[in-house]
Design a protein around this motif. Structure first.
Motif, PDB file in Angstrom:
ATOM      1  N   LEU A  74       0.831  -1.210   0.000  1.00  0.00           N
ATOM      2  CA  LEU A  74       0.000   0.000   0.000  1.00  0.00           C
ATOM      3  C   LEU A  74       0.863   1.257   0.000  1.00  0.00           C
ATOM      4  CD1 LEU A  74      -2.810  -1.118   2.469  1.00  0.00           C
ATOM      5  CD2 LEU A  74      -3.029  -0.754  -0.010  1.00  0.00           C
ATOM      6  N   ALA A  75       1.892   1.272   0.819  1.00  0.00           N
ATOM      7  CA  ALA A  75       2.783   2.438   0.877  1.00  0.00           C
ATOM      8  C   ALA A  75       3.537   2.610  -0.442  1.00  0.00           C
ATOM      9  CB  ALA A  75       3.758   2.304   2.047  1.00  0.00           C
ATOM     10  N   ALA A  76       4.021   1.514  -0.990  1.00  0.00           N
ATOM     11  CA  ALA A  76       4.767   1.579  -2.253  1.00  0.00           C
ATOM     12  C   ALA A  76       3.884   2.089  -3.384  1.00  0.00           C
ATOM     13  CB  ALA A  76       5.344   0.204  -2.595  1.00  0.00           C
ATOM     14  N   LEU A  77       2.642   1.609  -3.437  1.00  0.00           N
ATOM     15  CA  LEU A  77       1.741   2.019  -4.513  1.00  0.00           C
ATOM     16  C   LEU A  77       1.282   3.460  -4.333  1.00  0.00           C
ATOM     17  CD1 LEU A  77      -0.254  -1.298  -4.973  1.00  0.00           C
ATOM     18  CD2 LEU A  77       1.661  -0.422  -6.329  1.00  0.00           C
ATOM     19  N   GLU A  78       1.030   3.864  -3.101  1.00  0.00           N
ATOM     20  CA  GLU A  78       0.666   5.257  -2.855  1.00  0.00           C
ATOM     21  C   GLU A  78       1.801   6.179  -3.286  1.00  0.00           C
ATOM     22  OE1 GLU A  78      -0.744   8.293   0.700  1.00  0.00           O
ATOM     23  OE2 GLU A  78      -0.477   6.174   1.156  1.00  0.00           O
ATOM     24  N   GLY A  79       3.015   5.735  -3.049  1.00  0.00           N
ATOM     25  CA  GLY A  79       4.190   6.542  -3.400  1.00  0.00           C
ATOM     26  C   GLY A  79       4.354   6.783  -4.878  1.00  0.00           C
ATOM     27  N   VAL A  80       3.759   5.936  -5.712  1.00  0.00           N
ATOM     28  CA  VAL A  80       3.877   6.111  -7.168  1.00  0.00           C
ATOM     29  C   VAL A  80       2.533   6.440  -7.822  1.00  0.00           C
ATOM     30  CG1 VAL A  80       5.975   4.720  -7.365  1.00  0.00           C
ATOM     31  CG2 VAL A  80       3.721   3.620  -7.631  1.00  0.00           C
ATOM     32  N   GLY A  81       1.538   6.762  -7.005  1.00  0.00           N
ATOM     33  CA  GLY A  81       0.263   7.204  -7.554  1.00  0.00           C
ATOM     34  C   GLY A  81      -0.617   6.125  -8.129  1.00  0.00           C
ATOM     35  N   VAL A  82      -0.481   4.906  -7.628  1.00  0.00           N
ATOM     36  CA  VAL A  82      -1.337   3.813  -8.087  1.00  0.00           C
ATOM     37  C   VAL A  82      -2.436   3.596  -7.048  1.00  0.00           C
ATOM     38  CG1 VAL A  82      -1.458   1.345  -8.644  1.00  0.00           C
ATOM     39  CG2 VAL A  82       0.511   2.705  -9.384  1.00  0.00           C
ATOM     40  N   PRO A  83      -3.695   3.732  -7.454  1.00  0.00           N
ATOM     41  CA  PRO A  83      -4.787   3.536  -6.493  1.00  0.00           C
ATOM     42  C   PRO A  83      -4.787   2.120  -5.918  1.00  0.00           C
ATOM     43  CG  PRO A  83      -5.595   4.563  -8.509  1.00  0.00           C
ATOM     44  CD  PRO A  83      -4.194   4.110  -8.778  1.00  0.00           C
ATOM     45  N   ALA A  84      -4.855   2.051  -4.600  1.00  0.00           N
ATOM     46  CA  ALA A  84      -4.894   0.766  -3.903  1.00  0.00           C
ATOM     47  C   ALA A  84      -5.473   1.004  -2.524  1.00  0.00           C
ATOM     48  CB  ALA A  84      -3.495   0.156  -3.802  1.00  0.00           C
ATOM     49  N   GLY A  85      -6.032  -0.030  -1.955  1.00  0.00           N
ATOM     50  CA  GLY A  85      -6.574   0.106  -0.613  1.00  0.00           C
ATOM     51  C   GLY A  85      -6.603  -1.228   0.096  1.00  0.00           C
ATOM     52  N   PRO A  86      -6.620  -1.190   1.418  1.00  0.00           N
ATOM     53  CA  PRO A  86      -6.632  -2.434   2.189  1.00  0.00           C
ATOM     54  C   PRO A  86      -8.001  -3.092   2.148  1.00  0.00           C
ATOM     55  CG  PRO A  86      -6.866  -0.576   3.662  1.00  0.00           C
ATOM     56  CD  PRO A  86      -6.646  -0.009   2.289  1.00  0.00           C
ATOM     57  N   ILE A  87      -8.015  -4.399   2.232  1.00  0.00           N
ATOM     58  CA  ILE A  87      -9.230  -5.162   2.483  1.00  0.00           C
ATOM     59  C   ILE A  87      -9.116  -5.563   3.950  1.00  0.00           C
ATOM     60  CG2 ILE A  87     -10.622  -7.160   1.896  1.00  0.00           C
ATOM     61  CD1 ILE A  87     -10.372  -5.136  -0.408  1.00  0.00           C
ATOM     62  N   ASN A  88      -9.906  -4.927   4.778  1.00  0.00           N
ATOM     63  CA  ASN A  88      -9.770  -5.111   6.214  1.00  0.00           C
ATOM     64  C   ASN A  88     -10.657  -6.223   6.755  1.00  0.00           C
ATOM     65  OD1 ASN A  88      -7.936  -2.966   6.657  1.00  0.00           O
ATOM     66  ND2 ASN A  88      -9.605  -1.503   6.527  1.00  0.00           N
ATOM     67  N   THR A  89     -10.174  -6.900   7.781  1.00  0.00           N
ATOM     68  CA  THR A  89     -11.012  -7.796   8.556  1.00  0.00           C
ATOM     69  C   THR A  89     -11.887  -6.920   9.454  1.00  0.00           C
ATOM     70  OG1 THR A  89      -9.448  -7.929  10.384  1.00  0.00           O
ATOM     71  CG2 THR A  89      -9.186  -9.575   8.605  1.00  0.00           C
ATOM     72  N   LEU A  90     -12.911  -7.485  10.060  1.00  0.00           N
ATOM     73  CA  LEU A  90     -13.756  -6.696  10.952  1.00  0.00           C
ATOM     74  C   LEU A  90     -12.963  -6.112  12.108  1.00  0.00           C
ATOM     75  CD1 LEU A  90     -17.143  -8.614  11.086  1.00  0.00           C
ATOM     76  CD2 LEU A  90     -16.665  -6.377  10.091  1.00  0.00           C
ATOM     77  N   ASP A  91     -12.034  -6.883  12.660  1.00  0.00           N
ATOM     78  CA  ASP A  91     -11.195  -6.358  13.742  1.00  0.00           C
ATOM     79  C   ASP A  91     -10.416  -5.135  13.272  1.00  0.00           C
ATOM     80  OD1 ASP A  91     -12.072  -8.346  15.422  1.00  0.00           O
ATOM     81  OD2 ASP A  91     -10.249  -9.554  15.270  1.00  0.00           O
ATOM     82  N   GLN A  92      -9.868  -5.206  12.067  1.00  0.00           N
ATOM     83  CA  GLN A  92      -9.097  -4.083  11.540  1.00  0.00           C
ATOM     84  C   GLN A  92      -9.996  -2.874  11.276  1.00  0.00           C
ATOM     85  OE1 GLN A  92      -7.511  -6.286   8.252  1.00  0.00           O
ATOM     86  NE2 GLN A  92      -5.514  -6.536   9.219  1.00  0.00           N
ATOM     87  N   VAL A  93     -11.208  -3.124  10.797  1.00  0.00           N
ATOM     88  CA  VAL A  93     -12.147  -2.024  10.561  1.00  0.00           C
ATOM     89  C   VAL A  93     -12.384  -1.276  11.859  1.00  0.00           C
ATOM     90  CG1 VAL A  93     -14.565  -1.477  10.049  1.00  0.00           C
ATOM     91  CG2 VAL A  93     -13.308  -3.058   8.570  1.00  0.00           C
ATOM     92  N   TYR A  94     -12.687  -2.002  12.913  1.00  0.00           N
ATOM     93  CA  TYR A  94     -13.042  -1.359  14.172  1.00  0.00           C
ATOM     94  C   TYR A  94     -11.847  -0.829  14.952  1.00  0.00           C
ATOM     95  CZ  TYR A  94     -17.873  -2.473  13.374  1.00  0.00           C
ATOM     96  OH  TYR A  94     -19.126  -2.523  12.833  1.00  0.00           O
ATOM     97  N   GLU A  95     -10.630  -1.094  14.500  1.00  0.00           N
ATOM     98  CA  GLU A  95      -9.428  -0.504  15.091  1.00  0.00           C
ATOM     99  C   GLU A  95      -8.953   0.729  14.325  1.00  0.00           C
ATOM    100  OE1 GLU A  95      -6.664  -3.742  15.086  1.00  0.00           O
ATOM    101  OE2 GLU A  95      -7.749  -4.839  16.631  1.00  0.00           O
ATOM    102  N   ASP A  96      -9.550   0.985  13.181  1.00  0.00           N
ATOM    103  CA  ASP A  96      -9.154   2.112  12.349  1.00  0.00           C
ATOM    104  C   ASP A  96      -9.387   3.429  13.107  1.00  0.00           C
ATOM    105  OD1 ASP A  96     -10.161   4.333  10.266  1.00  0.00           O
ATOM    106  OD2 ASP A  96      -8.682   3.030   9.290  1.00  0.00           O
TER     107      ASP A  96
END
Length: 166
Positions: A74-96
């Motif tokens: 995600l960091a590498a792709l953001e650094g070069v302008g390529v759209p990307a995003g995490p697919i979060n588990t429910l635990d990760q969603v609620y920790e955001d």
């Protein structure tokens, strides 16, 4: 699908979606994941060619994506302008942090399950906040009420229906 790659990939520790929208982004994507030669390959250099040769390209990308951590990609792709995003588990969603700041997780008491986690309404009104009065209903908890109020059935009709379903 008319854009390739525009899909979910498995990383070493989770999943992410990559949304390559044009040939320039594909070149940047290939460079960021350490496969710059793919963007020069005539089978993959343009989106129509990538669509046509998807069956050959996607396994190569998937193999590479599986070697790195999700957040690294995600960091590498953001650094070069390529759209990307995490697919979060429910635990990760609620920790955001954003989800936490907006109070998007709520727990309500439940007669059979103790406390039940629920998603809060995303609508936040200062003058009329959403009220959370009841947990999710038990199976059939409101059947008689709905039959009476919405269909106008009498108590005897509802009893007859319940007995016919037994």
């Amino acid at each position: 699908q008319n854009l390739v790659p525009y899909q979910v990939f498995a990383a070493a520790d989770g999943h992410l979606i990559v949304a390559v929208g044009n040939d320039s982004q594909f070149r940047n994507y290939c460079g960021a994941i350490g496969l710059p030669e793919l963007s020069a390959d005539p089978r993959f250099s343009t989106n129509p060619q990538r669509v046509k040769n998807r069956a050959e390209l996607v396994p190569l990308l998937a193999e590479r994506m599986a070697t790195g951590a999700r957040d690294h990609w995600l960091a590498a792709l953001e650094g070069v302008g390529v759209p990307a995003g995490p697919i979060n588990t429910l635990d990760q969603v609620y920790e955001d942090p954003h989800v936490l700041a907006r109070g998007m997780k709520r727990e309500l008491p439940h007669p059979a399950a103790g406390r039940v986690p629920m998603a809060s309404s995303p609508l936040k009104f200062s003058d009329s906040p959403v009220e959370y009065r009841r947990p999710p209903p038990m199976l059939g908890e409101h059947t008689a009420q709905v039959l009476a109020e919405k269909l106008g059935l009498s108590a005897e009709d509802i009893q007859a229906l319940a007995q016919s379903q037994a």
